[in-house]
Design an enzyme around this catalytic site. Sequence first.
Site, PDB file in Angstrom:
ATOM      1  NE  ARG A 170      -3.865  -2.426   1.448  1.00 45.76           N
ATOM      2  CZ  ARG A 170      -4.481  -3.197   2.329  1.00 45.76           C
ATOM      3  NH1 ARG A 170      -4.587  -2.799   3.579  1.00 45.76           N
ATOM      4  NH2 ARG A 170      -5.027  -4.347   1.973  1.00 45.76           N
TER       5      ARG A 170
ATOM      6  CD  GLU B 206     -10.877 -11.041   8.611  1.00 40.34           C
ATOM      7  OE1 GLU B 206      -9.934 -10.891   9.407  1.00 40.34           O
ATOM      8  OE2 GLU B 206     -11.050 -10.309   7.621  1.00 40.34           O
TER       9      GLU B 206
ATOM     10  CE  LYS C  52     -12.070  -7.674   9.813  1.00 35.43           C
ATOM     11  NZ  LYS C  52     -11.132  -6.678  10.323  1.00 35.43           N
TER      12      LYS C  52
ATOM     13  NE  ARG D 286      -8.306  -3.680   1.817  1.00 36.96           N
ATOM     14  CZ  ARG D 286      -8.472  -4.786   1.113  1.00 36.96           C
ATOM     15  NH1 ARG D 286      -8.101  -4.814  -0.154  1.00 36.96           N
ATOM     16  NH2 ARG D 286      -8.997  -5.869   1.650  1.00 36.96           N
TER      17      ARG D 286
HETATM   18  P1  13P Z   1     -10.249  -4.575   5.077  1.00 35.11           P
HETATM   19  O1  13P Z   1     -11.396  -3.821   5.690  1.00 35.11           O
HETATM   20  O2  13P Z   1      -9.287  -3.697   4.339  1.00 35.11           O
HETATM   21  O3  13P Z   1     -10.694  -5.781   4.308  1.00 35.11           O
HETATM   22  O4  13P Z   1      -9.373  -5.114   6.284  1.00 35.11           O
HETATM   23  C1  13P Z   1     -10.007  -5.692   7.344  1.00 35.11           C
HETATM   24  C2  13P Z   1      -9.228  -6.829   7.826  1.00 35.11           C
HETATM   25  O5  13P Z   1      -8.850  -6.864   8.958  1.00 35.11           O
HETATM   26  C3  13P Z   1      -8.967  -7.944   6.889  1.00 35.11           C
HETATM   27  O6  13P Z   1      -8.386  -9.004   7.557  1.00 35.11           O
END
Ligand code: 13P
Length: 343
Positions: free
Chosen positions: A33, A177, A219, A294
């Site tokens: 990034r 997640e 998540k 992001r």
């Molecule tokens: P993003 O919102 O950029 O997808 O990142 C969240 C995150 O923790 C991904 O593992």
Amino acid sequence: MNREILRDTVQQLFANNKGLLAMDESTGTCNRRFAAAGIPQTLLMRRDYRELIVTTPRLKEYIGGAILYDETIRQQTKAGVPMAEVLMNAGIIPGIKVDLGTKPLAGFPNEMITEGLDGLRERLAEYKIMGARFAKWRAVISIGDNVPTSMGIEANVHALARYAALCQEADIVPIVEPEILMSGNHSLRRCEEVTEMVLKRLFYQLYRSRIDLEGIILKPNMVMAGAESGEQNTSEEIAEATVRCLLNSVPAAVPAIAFLSGGQSPMDADAHLNAMHTQSKGHLPWVVTFSFGRALQQPALAAWKGNTVNIKKAQRLLYEQTKAAAAARLGDFHREVETERWK
Ligand code: 13P
């Protein structure tokens, strides 16, 4: 495991309609990034950027917890204060990404498995001393020809369950997640099918692993058509599919769902979260909020450009993004108003 500690942490993270800030990019991702923004990819620049984030004035108004990366939790600000301490002093709970990234799953082309279980008990104990009260582990599932396979899903949700058990043993709240990636040319419907299948298998593994569901945070991805599919959906369609999918697969005992943004623009991510709330009018069984990376950081990173003179502006933009996401969490985000404001 102390169930009260887990519940207290979850409660504090999301009190007053707050969400989470993901700032746990691995060194590789952070460098990518930075490269795209023309910023030198050095340890000190990463330190400066993370310092900019954690010292943002009023960040705690909308952010209850921030997820750090291993490098960051071990770093200090220029003034010599550990990053986690800066967060704690600001009233924000530090969290830590504990997975070690993804590798190809042997024997299963185009599928990945997340690594990091070995030695995790010891690492959690160390992170706890540094102030972390919650953790994150990201599993990645792609949609494509013949993927995901049953084995690809099982391997990933099994690892998530083992991670979650180790976290709870250490009184650390696991963010679980399972990310279905946006890339691909699949339809919204296919994403819904896969997300639902993965979540159902995930919750079965969490059950088998004796996870206290009231002491986790889910998540997930939002349910969306693949980025290369050409299918255009409204926020209402995305919100409807996402909520239907979650209602069908996430037990009501789970206290909170905090979405990843997955490469969506901040405006899109906020609009979709907002639509979930306007449609459900407060009738969802869980807290439904954000854990964006992001979609919170993008404008700030672009404004900073690695230059000290831009810090204040970048911090203001970060704060504004957290405010917009928090409005979406209440169904009070208005795309037209926001678009006008960001011109
Ligand atoms: P993003 O919102 O950029 O997808 O990142 C969240 C995150 O923790 C991904 O593992």
